[in-house]
Design a protein around this motif. Sequence first.
Motif, PDB file in Angstrom:
ATOM      1  N   GLN A 110      20.973 -24.924  26.050  1.00 40.36           N
ATOM      2  CA  GLN A 110      20.543 -24.453  27.364  1.00 40.36           C
ATOM      3  C   GLN A 110      20.114 -23.001  27.261  1.00 40.36           C
ATOM      4  O   GLN A 110      20.760 -22.196  26.580  1.00 40.36           O
ATOM      5  N   LEU A 111      19.024 -22.686  27.946  1.00 42.06           N
ATOM      6  CA  LEU A 111      18.465 -21.342  27.920  1.00 42.06           C
ATOM      7  C   LEU A 111      18.432 -20.782  29.334  1.00 42.06           C
ATOM      8  O   LEU A 111      17.976 -21.457  30.257  1.00 42.06           O
ATOM      9  N   VAL A 112      18.872 -19.559  29.486  1.00 45.08           N
ATOM     10  CA  VAL A 112      18.874 -18.908  30.795  1.00 45.08           C
ATOM     11  C   VAL A 112      18.154 -17.576  30.680  1.00 45.08           C
ATOM     12  O   VAL A 112      18.564 -16.703  29.916  1.00 45.08           O
ATOM     13  N   GLU A 113      17.070 -17.448  31.443  1.00 43.32           N
ATOM     14  CA  GLU A 113      16.303 -16.196  31.442  1.00 43.32           C
ATOM     15  C   GLU A 113      16.762 -15.307  32.590  1.00 43.32           C
ATOM     16  O   GLU A 113      17.258 -15.780  33.606  1.00 43.32           O
ATOM     17  N   SER A 114      16.523 -14.036  32.425  1.00 44.28           N
ATOM     18  CA  SER A 114      16.793 -13.078  33.486  1.00 44.28           C
ATOM     19  C   SER A 114      15.948 -11.838  33.261  1.00 44.28           C
ATOM     20  O   SER A 114      15.405 -11.638  32.168  1.00 44.28           O
ATOM     21  N   GLY A 115      15.831 -11.020  34.310  1.00 45.98           N
ATOM     22  CA  GLY A 115      15.207  -9.718  34.164  1.00 45.98           C
ATOM     23  C   GLY A 115      13.790  -9.596  34.661  1.00 45.98           C
ATOM     24  O   GLY A 115      13.193  -8.520  34.549  1.00 45.98           O
ATOM     25  N   GLY A 116      13.218 -10.654  35.186  1.00 47.13           N
ATOM     26  CA  GLY A 116      11.867 -10.537  35.703  1.00 47.13           C
ATOM     27  C   GLY A 116      11.831  -9.688  36.960  1.00 47.13           C
ATOM     28  O   GLY A 116      12.863  -9.260  37.480  1.00 47.13           O
ATOM     29  N   GLY A 117      10.625  -9.450  37.442  1.00 49.29           N
ATOM     30  CA  GLY A 117      10.488  -8.672  38.665  1.00 49.29           C
ATOM     31  C   GLY A 117       9.079  -8.167  38.843  1.00 49.29           C
ATOM     32  O   GLY A 117       8.145  -8.665  38.208  1.00 49.29           O
ATOM     33  N   SER A 118       8.951  -7.179  39.701  1.00 54.82           N
ATOM     34  CA  SER A 118       7.643  -6.600  39.997  1.00 54.82           C
ATOM     35  C   SER A 118       7.584  -5.178  39.493  1.00 54.82           C
ATOM     36  O   SER A 118       8.564  -4.434  39.588  1.00 54.82           O
ATOM     37  N   VAL A 119       6.430  -4.803  38.983  1.00 55.63           N
ATOM     38  CA  VAL A 119       6.253  -3.459  38.439  1.00 55.63           C
ATOM     39  C   VAL A 119       4.790  -3.072  38.597  1.00 55.63           C
ATOM     40  O   VAL A 119       3.908  -3.938  38.672  1.00 55.63           O
ATOM     41  N   GLN A 120       4.547  -1.791  38.646  1.00 55.03           N
ATOM     42  CA  GLN A 120       3.175  -1.321  38.712  1.00 55.03           C
ATOM     43  C   GLN A 120       2.552  -1.304  37.323  1.00 55.03           C
ATOM     44  O   GLN A 120       3.258  -1.196  36.311  1.00 55.03           O
ATOM     45  N   ALA A 121       1.246  -1.397  37.293  1.00 56.73           N
ATOM     46  CA  ALA A 121       0.528  -1.338  36.028  1.00 56.73           C
ATOM     47  C   ALA A 121       0.910  -0.077  35.255  1.00 56.73           C
ATOM     48  O   ALA A 121       1.024   1.018  35.848  1.00 56.73           O
ATOM     49  N   GLY A 122       1.127  -0.260  33.960  1.00 60.96           N
ATOM     50  CA  GLY A 122       1.567   0.837  33.122  1.00 60.96           C
ATOM     51  C   GLY A 122       3.068   0.928  32.979  1.00 60.96           C
ATOM     52  O   GLY A 122       3.578   1.667  32.120  1.00 60.96           O
ATOM     53  N   GLY A 123       3.780   0.188  33.791  1.00 61.46           N
ATOM     54  CA  GLY A 123       5.232   0.210  33.761  1.00 61.46           C
ATOM     55  C   GLY A 123       5.807  -0.725  32.717  1.00 61.46           C
ATOM     56  O   GLY A 123       5.071  -1.338  31.930  1.00 61.46           O
ATOM     57  N   SER A 124       7.135  -0.819  32.719  1.00 61.19           N
ATOM     58  CA  SER A 124       7.853  -1.614  31.715  1.00 61.19           C
ATOM     59  C   SER A 124       8.869  -2.531  32.376  1.00 61.19           C
ATOM     60  O   SER A 124       9.392  -2.225  33.458  1.00 61.19           O
ATOM     61  N   LEU A 125       9.131  -3.625  31.703  1.00 63.41           N
ATOM     62  CA  LEU A 125      10.188  -4.556  32.099  1.00 63.41           C
ATOM     63  C   LEU A 125      10.789  -5.132  30.823  1.00 63.41           C
ATOM     64  O   LEU A 125      10.107  -5.235  29.800  1.00 63.41           O
ATOM     65  N   ASN A 149      23.717 -14.428  21.223  1.00 61.60           N
ATOM     66  CA  ASN A 149      22.745 -15.533  21.294  1.00 61.60           C
ATOM     67  C   ASN A 149      21.645 -15.217  22.299  1.00 61.60           C
ATOM     68  O   ASN A 149      21.219 -16.070  23.082  1.00 61.60           O
ATOM     69  N   THR A 150      21.191 -13.990  22.280  1.00 59.86           N
ATOM     70  CA  THR A 150      20.222 -13.523  23.278  1.00 59.86           C
ATOM     71  C   THR A 150      18.993 -12.951  22.604  1.00 59.86           C
ATOM     72  O   THR A 150      19.097 -12.261  21.587  1.00 59.86           O
ATOM     73  N   VAL A 151      17.861 -13.262  23.186  1.00 57.24           N
ATOM     74  CA  VAL A 151      16.587 -12.710  22.749  1.00 57.24           C
ATOM     75  C   VAL A 151      15.984 -11.955  23.914  1.00 57.24           C
ATOM     76  O   VAL A 151      16.050 -12.405  25.059  1.00 57.24           O
ATOM     77  N   TYR A 152      15.414 -10.814  23.614  1.00 55.23           N
ATOM     78  CA  TYR A 152      14.823  -9.963  24.631  1.00 55.23           C
ATOM     79  C   TYR A 152      13.315  -9.855  24.420  1.00 55.23           C
ATOM     80  O   TYR A 152      12.824  -9.964  23.293  1.00 55.23           O
ATOM     81  N   LEU A 153      12.604  -9.619  25.498  1.00 53.83           N
ATOM     82  CA  LEU A 153      11.190  -9.277  25.411  1.00 53.83           C
ATOM     83  C   LEU A 153      10.998  -7.982  26.179  1.00 53.83           C
ATOM     84  O   LEU A 153      11.085  -7.958  27.413  1.00 53.83           O
ATOM     85  N   GLN A 154      10.793  -6.916  25.430  1.00 53.86           N
ATOM     86  CA  GLN A 154      10.517  -5.620  26.035  1.00 53.86           C
ATOM     87  C   GLN A 154       9.017  -5.518  26.254  1.00 53.86           C
ATOM     88  O   GLN A 154       8.236  -5.637  25.295  1.00 53.86           O
ATOM     89  N   MET A 155       8.632  -5.328  27.489  1.00 56.31           N
ATOM     90  CA  MET A 155       7.213  -5.303  27.840  1.00 56.31           C
ATOM     91  C   MET A 155       6.854  -3.918  28.354  1.00 56.31           C
ATOM     92  O   MET A 155       7.377  -3.484  29.387  1.00 56.31           O
ATOM     93  N   ASN A 156       5.997  -3.230  27.615  1.00 60.70           N
ATOM     94  CA  ASN A 156       5.560  -1.890  27.983  1.00 60.70           C
ATOM     95  C   ASN A 156       4.077  -1.886  28.322  1.00 60.70           C
ATOM     96  O   ASN A 156       3.344  -2.796  27.941  1.00 60.70           O
ATOM     97  N   ASN A 157       3.665  -0.847  29.026  1.00 63.65           N
ATOM     98  CA  ASN A 157       2.249  -0.705  29.396  1.00 63.65           C
ATOM     99  C   ASN A 157       1.719  -2.001  30.010  1.00 63.65           C
ATOM    100  O   ASN A 157       0.662  -2.510  29.609  1.00 63.65           O
ATOM    101  N   LEU A 158       2.455  -2.519  30.952  1.00 59.48           N
ATOM    102  CA  LEU A 158       2.089  -3.787  31.569  1.00 59.48           C
ATOM    103  C   LEU A 158       0.783  -3.690  32.329  1.00 59.48           C
ATOM    104  O   LEU A 158       0.447  -2.643  32.903  1.00 59.48           O
ATOM    105  N   ARG A 159       0.059  -4.795  32.308  1.00 62.96           N
ATOM    106  CA  ARG A 159      -1.236  -4.892  32.960  1.00 62.96           C
ATOM    107  C   ARG A 159      -1.186  -5.997  34.009  1.00 62.96           C
ATOM    108  O   ARG A 159      -0.394  -6.928  33.886  1.00 62.96           O
ATOM    109  N   PRO A 160      -2.041  -5.945  35.015  1.00 62.69           N
ATOM    110  CA  PRO A 160      -2.041  -7.023  36.017  1.00 62.69           C
ATOM    111  C   PRO A 160      -2.224  -8.407  35.398  1.00 62.69           C
ATOM    112  O   PRO A 160      -1.658  -9.389  35.892  1.00 62.69           O
ATOM    113  N   GLU A 161      -2.969  -8.477  34.303  1.00 69.08           N
ATOM    114  CA  GLU A 161      -3.193  -9.782  33.656  1.00 69.08           C
ATOM    115  C   GLU A 161      -1.959 -10.312  32.939  1.00 69.08           C
ATOM    116  O   GLU A 161      -1.953 -11.447  32.463  1.00 69.08           O
ATOM    117  N   ASP A 162      -0.897  -9.507  32.857  1.00 64.77           N
ATOM    118  CA  ASP A 162       0.372  -9.978  32.311  1.00 64.77           C
ATOM    119  C   ASP A 162       1.192 -10.734  33.360  1.00 64.77           C
ATOM    120  O   ASP A 162       2.238 -11.310  33.032  1.00 64.77           O
TER     121      ASP A 162
END
Length: 115
Positions: free
Chosen positions: A3-18, A74-87
Amino acid sequence: HVQLVESGGGSVQAGGSLRISCTASGDTYCMAWFRQVPGKKREGVAMINTQIGTTYYSDLVKGRFTIAQDNAKNTVYLQMNNLRPEDTAMYYCAADPSCHGAFGYWGQGTQVTVS
């Protein structure tokens, strides 16, 4: 069965990080992040072999996103920087316990919105 459980999504402005996280209920060897926008095909974003640490990135995110692991959790992360609207998309975690290229286990998804 994993079983996989994701967390941490949300809203951010372009150029931001999540950072989004995916915790597995058991050991897995290959884990990946995919994303999907309504009406479009699901696309692979990043993958990691948690046993040897090798990573793969889509050209669309290379240099901006980083996939990392914490095997003790048992966790994998995705660090997303310089986010764009197309992301903007629903991001899904997937696991391939044998690393044979078949991601048979999926999380419920976490929404990332970039404005």
